[in-house]
Structures are given as C-alpha cells and as structure tokens.
Design a protein around this motif. Structure first.
Motif, mmCIF file in Angstrom:
data_model
loop_
_atom_site.group_PDB
_atom_site.id
_atom_site.type_symbol
_atom_site.label_atom_id
_atom_site.label_comp_id
_atom_site.label_asym_id
_atom_site.label_seq_id
_atom_site.Cartn_x
_atom_site.Cartn_y
_atom_site.Cartn_z
ATOM 1 N N GLY A 119 47.242 -2.485 6.126
ATOM 2 C CA GLY A 119 47.447 -3.911 5.928
ATOM 3 C C GLY A 119 47.798 -4.238 4.497
ATOM 4 N N ILE A 120 48.225 -5.463 4.303
ATOM 5 C CA ILE A 120 48.493 -6.032 2.986
ATOM 6 C C ILE A 120 47.395 -7.037 2.673
ATOM 7 C CG2 ILE A 120 49.990 -7.695 1.801
ATOM 8 C CD1 ILE A 120 52.389 -6.266 3.023
ATOM 9 N N LEU A 121 46.946 -7.045 1.422
ATOM 10 C CA LEU A 121 46.057 -8.090 0.909
ATOM 11 C C LEU A 121 46.686 -8.595 -0.378
ATOM 12 C CD1 LEU A 121 43.362 -9.660 1.061
ATOM 13 C CD2 LEU A 121 42.379 -7.858 -0.376
ATOM 14 N N SER A 122 47.191 -9.816 -0.358
ATOM 15 C CA SER A 122 48.066 -10.261 -1.446
ATOM 16 C C SER A 122 47.796 -11.696 -1.870
ATOM 17 C CB SER A 122 49.528 -10.140 -0.996
ATOM 18 O OG SER A 122 50.411 -10.698 -1.943
ATOM 19 N N ASN A 123 48.127 -11.971 -3.139
ATOM 20 C CA ASN A 123 48.165 -13.347 -3.629
ATOM 21 C C ASN A 123 49.279 -14.152 -2.980
ATOM 22 O OD1 ASN A 123 46.020 -13.267 -5.464
ATOM 23 N ND2 ASN A 123 47.314 -12.599 -7.165
ATOM 24 N N GLY A 124 50.249 -13.475 -2.399
ATOM 25 C CA GLY A 124 51.402 -14.147 -1.828
ATOM 26 C C GLY A 124 51.037 -15.125 -0.724
ATOM 27 N N VAL A 151 41.495 -18.327 1.799
ATOM 28 C CA VAL A 151 40.282 -18.717 1.081
ATOM 29 C C VAL A 151 40.561 -19.643 -0.095
ATOM 30 C CG1 VAL A 151 38.892 -16.752 1.792
ATOM 31 C CG2 VAL A 151 40.364 -16.538 -0.214
ATOM 32 N N GLY A 152 41.832 -19.814 -0.471
ATOM 33 C CA GLY A 152 42.183 -20.774 -1.506
ATOM 34 C C GLY A 152 41.812 -20.384 -2.920
ATOM 35 N N VAL A 153 41.841 -19.089 -3.209
ATOM 36 C CA VAL A 153 41.600 -18.617 -4.569
ATOM 37 C C VAL A 153 42.321 -17.280 -4.723
ATOM 38 C CG1 VAL A 153 39.454 -17.384 -4.013
ATOM 39 C CG2 VAL A 153 39.841 -18.215 -6.362
ATOM 40 N N PHE A 154 42.792 -16.989 -5.926
ATOM 41 C CA PHE A 154 43.525 -15.757 -6.169
ATOM 42 C C PHE A 154 42.584 -14.597 -6.492
ATOM 43 C CE2 PHE A 154 46.847 -18.947 -7.373
ATOM 44 C CZ PHE A 154 47.784 -18.582 -6.429
ATOM 45 N N LYS A 155 43.101 -13.391 -6.391
ATOM 46 C CA LYS A 155 42.387 -12.215 -6.863
ATOM 47 C C LYS A 155 42.106 -12.383 -8.360
ATOM 48 C CE LYS A 155 45.037 -8.971 -3.989
ATOM 49 N NZ LYS A 155 45.954 -7.817 -4.124
ATOM 50 N N PRO A 156 41.005 -11.772 -8.822
ATOM 51 C CA PRO A 156 40.145 -10.808 -8.132
ATOM 52 C C PRO A 156 38.866 -11.404 -7.553
ATOM 53 C CG PRO A 156 39.750 -10.659 -10.476
ATOM 54 C CD PRO A 156 40.771 -11.748 -10.285
ATOM 55 N N SER A 157 38.918 -12.595 -7.038
ATOM 56 C CA SER A 157 37.737 -13.175 -6.401
ATOM 57 C C SER A 157 37.255 -12.279 -5.264
ATOM 58 C CB SER A 157 38.062 -14.558 -5.854
ATOM 59 O OG SER A 157 37.011 -15.041 -5.051
ATOM 60 N N ALA A 158 35.964 -12.093 -5.187
ATOM 61 C CA ALA A 158 35.393 -11.305 -4.088
ATOM 62 C C ALA A 158 35.694 -11.932 -2.733
ATOM 63 C CB ALA A 158 33.886 -11.162 -4.281
ATOM 64 N N ARG A 159 35.911 -13.241 -2.711
ATOM 65 C CA ARG A 159 36.242 -13.902 -1.450
ATOM 66 C C ARG A 159 37.556 -13.386 -0.877
ATOM 67 N NH1 ARG A 159 36.356 -19.787 -3.464
ATOM 68 N NH2 ARG A 159 37.198 -20.194 -1.378
ATOM 69 N N VAL A 160 38.437 -12.963 -1.745
ATOM 70 C CA VAL A 160 39.705 -12.373 -1.281
ATOM 71 C C VAL A 160 39.449 -10.995 -0.678
ATOM 72 C CG1 VAL A 160 41.983 -11.568 -1.967
ATOM 73 C CG2 VAL A 160 41.049 -13.663 -2.968
ATOM 74 N N TRP A 183 44.031 -4.090 -13.200
ATOM 75 C CA TRP A 183 42.884 -5.003 -13.102
ATOM 76 C C TRP A 183 42.459 -5.187 -11.647
ATOM 77 C CZ3 TRP A 183 43.908 -9.216 -10.103
ATOM 78 C CH2 TRP A 183 45.253 -9.574 -9.943
ATOM 79 N N ASP A 184 43.432 -5.205 -10.727
ATOM 80 C CA ASP A 184 43.144 -5.381 -9.300
ATOM 81 C C ASP A 184 42.433 -4.142 -8.748
ATOM 82 O OD1 ASP A 184 43.188 -6.504 -6.750
ATOM 83 O OD2 ASP A 184 45.309 -6.077 -6.392
ATOM 84 N N ALA A 185 42.964 -2.978 -9.094
ATOM 85 C CA ALA A 185 42.332 -1.739 -8.637
ATOM 86 C C ALA A 185 40.933 -1.594 -9.220
ATOM 87 C CB ALA A 185 43.196 -0.537 -9.018
ATOM 88 N N GLY A 186 40.775 -1.974 -10.494
ATOM 89 C CA GLY A 186 39.462 -1.889 -11.117
ATOM 90 C C GLY A 186 38.461 -2.844 -10.493
ATOM 91 N N CYS A 187 38.872 -4.094 -10.300
ATOM 92 C CA CYS A 187 37.967 -5.086 -9.726
ATOM 93 C C CYS A 187 37.635 -4.762 -8.270
ATOM 94 C CB CYS A 187 38.578 -6.474 -9.839
ATOM 95 S SG CYS A 187 38.662 -7.086 -11.538
ATOM 96 N N ALA A 188 38.606 -4.235 -7.527
ATOM 97 C CA ALA A 188 38.340 -3.829 -6.146
ATOM 98 C C ALA A 188 37.370 -2.652 -6.098
ATOM 99 C CB ALA A 188 39.644 -3.481 -5.439
ATOM 100 N N ALA A 189 37.431 -1.774 -7.101
ATOM 101 C CA ALA A 189 36.450 -0.684 -7.186
ATOM 102 C C ALA A 189 35.054 -1.258 -7.420
ATOM 103 C CB ALA A 189 36.829 0.282 -8.303
ATOM 104 N N GLY A 190 34.965 -2.257 -8.288
ATOM 105 C CA GLY A 190 33.684 -2.909 -8.512
ATOM 106 C C GLY A 190 33.155 -3.596 -7.266
ATOM 107 N N TYR A 191 34.062 -4.081 -6.443
ATOM 108 C CA TYR A 191 33.688 -4.713 -5.177
ATOM 109 C C TYR A 191 33.104 -3.699 -4.193
ATOM 110 C CZ TYR A 191 34.369 -7.132 -0.691
ATOM 111 O OH TYR A 191 34.193 -7.684 0.556
ATOM 112 N N GLY A 192 33.563 -2.449 -4.290
ATOM 113 C CA GLY A 192 33.037 -1.409 -3.405
ATOM 114 C C GLY A 192 34.074 -0.617 -2.646
ATOM 115 N N PHE A 193 35.348 -0.970 -2.790
ATOM 116 C CA PHE A 193 36.415 -0.206 -2.146
ATOM 117 C C PHE A 193 36.650 1.109 -2.885
ATOM 118 C CE2 PHE A 193 38.736 -4.361 -0.762
ATOM 119 C CZ PHE A 193 37.931 -4.473 0.364
ATOM 120 N N VAL A 194 37.149 2.098 -2.173
ATOM 121 C CA VAL A 194 37.767 3.257 -2.803
ATOM 122 C C VAL A 194 39.153 2.793 -3.245
ATOM 123 C CG1 VAL A 194 38.547 5.632 -2.506
ATOM 124 C CG2 VAL A 194 36.523 4.811 -1.262
#
Length: 229
Positions: A119-124, A151-160, A183-194
């Motif tokens: 899938g895609i997860l995008s600000n678009g 959700v009405g907010v851009f990355k890197p919000s955890a809601r995204v 920054w996206d890859a780093g913040c997503a790592a902090g969220y818990g994704f590989v």
C-alpha cells in the motif's frame, strides 16, 4: 519478526517528484528553465515539505494540492519566474502524471507474488494519488492507497501511521515502511514500524532519536528485506 505488509510513501519514493520540471524543461515553450529546472524542482519539493510540517504543527491543515501549489509559487518567485503563468500551469499539470522510478513496477510485483500486502501511505490528497497510481499503471500491485486527508494532519503525526493498522490489521512490527524522506523513515521507526530509507541522493542521515533499519539507494532490495526482516 515476520513482515506481512509493505507500505510506501508516494512522492519521491515511488514517484519521481523531479519529473515535472525535467519534462517541462525539454519543451520549447519553456526553454527558460532548460538550465535551471533541477534547482526549481528542488526548491519546489523543499517548500512543499516545509509547508506540510508547519501546517501540522500549527493545526492549519489544507490538502496537499494546495501545499503543492504554494511550494511551486515560492520556487518560481525565487527563480524570477513568478509571472510565467503558462509555465506554472504546465508544471502543475505534469505533477498529476509523475513517472514512477524504473524499478518500482517489478519491485511491487515481486512483493505481491511473494504474498505481501502492499500500500501507499502519503501526504497526497486522494485525487492526486489516484492520478499518480493510474498514470504509472501501479493499481494492480497495490492493495490500498491511504491519504492523510482521512485524519486531517500531515506526517509525521502518529495519527497518519495509525492508518496502516486500521486498514490492514497488522501489528507495527509486521509492517515494512519505506520512504525517500529520512525524517519520515526515522519517525516511522520511532512509531514502531520496520523502516527503510531510500536515500537516492546520498544525503546524511537525519539527526533524530530514531533511525531507519535499512538505508538503500533504490527500491530493488525491498522484497529481500521484507523476506529477511
């Protein structure tokens, strides 16, 4: 650890965000950017991203198409092109037809053939993403196209990032998240994704509390990384 779902950022990761300016620069009507299109593209992208962060921090959300136009207007003024209305329209039109990077179709097909959800997860915005996916003929290799507009907010919000689990029902550790933005890859790592950072430009790693598990120069290794994560 078993990866079940492979999620990709869109712009700069699957789709070449420089393609619009590069294409316009080859057209006789826009010869004025033949030698400067790369700087124009870089400034456009940088302002586009900066405006998403500022809007996320301040809560002044607008859709990505507005942010894309605002970023282009800044970049064109910086280049002394603010009065070039035909060029502006051409660049915006081309943004709906961005080319995928060469390795993308085969990489996504390999993931699907191996049984992964994709899938895609995008600000678009949804319409922008639908146009890009259709233009690049990627629809049959993607299970979902997720937009921050839900959700009405851009990355890197955890809601995204939450949208992935809501759609696929996977645990964070079962998701391989891939982005061209450090920054996206780093913040997503902090969220818990590989996470995997596609560092096509060879940039330094962002100084954040978290770092991507993998740093790549293109997307070709993604199926192997998913299999061995």
């Amino acid at each position: 650890m078993t990866i079940k779902t492979c999620i990709f950022d869109a712009y700069g990761t699957l789709f070449d965000v420089s393609a619009a300016a590069r294409q316009a620069a080859t057209e006789p009507a826009f010869a004025q950017i033949a030698d400067s299109w790369a700087t124009l593209a870089q400034d456009w992208r940088q302002k586009q991203l900066q405006y998403t962060w500022l809007r996320a921090v301040t809560g002044a959300h607008d859709d990505f198409w507005q942010v894309t136009q605002d970023g282009l207007d800044w970049a064109m003024e910086a280049a002394g092109l603010q009065d070039q209305t035909e060029l502006r329209q051409r660049l915006l039109d081309l943004y709906w037809e961005l080319a995928a990077y060469p390795e993308v179709p085969a990489m996504l097909r390999a993931l699907k053939d191996a049984g992964y959800e994709t899938g895609i997860l995008s600000n678009g915005s949804p319409k922008m993403l639908a146009g890009a996916v259709e233009s690049a003929n990627l629809g049959d290799t993607l299970d979902a196209v997720l937009s921050v507009e839900t959700v009405g907010v851009f990355k890197p919000s955890a809601r995204v990032y939450d949208l992935v689990g809501e759609r696929f029902g996977t645990r964070k550790s079962e998701v391989l998240f891939v982005s061209s933005n450090g920054w996206d890859a780093g913040c997503a790592a902090g969220y818990g994704f590989v996470t995997a950072w596609v560092n096509r430009a060879g940039e330094p790693i962002d100084r954040l509390p978290w770092r991507p598990a993998h740093v790549l120069t293109d997307l070709q290794p993604i199926p192997e990384i998913a299999a061995n994560a």
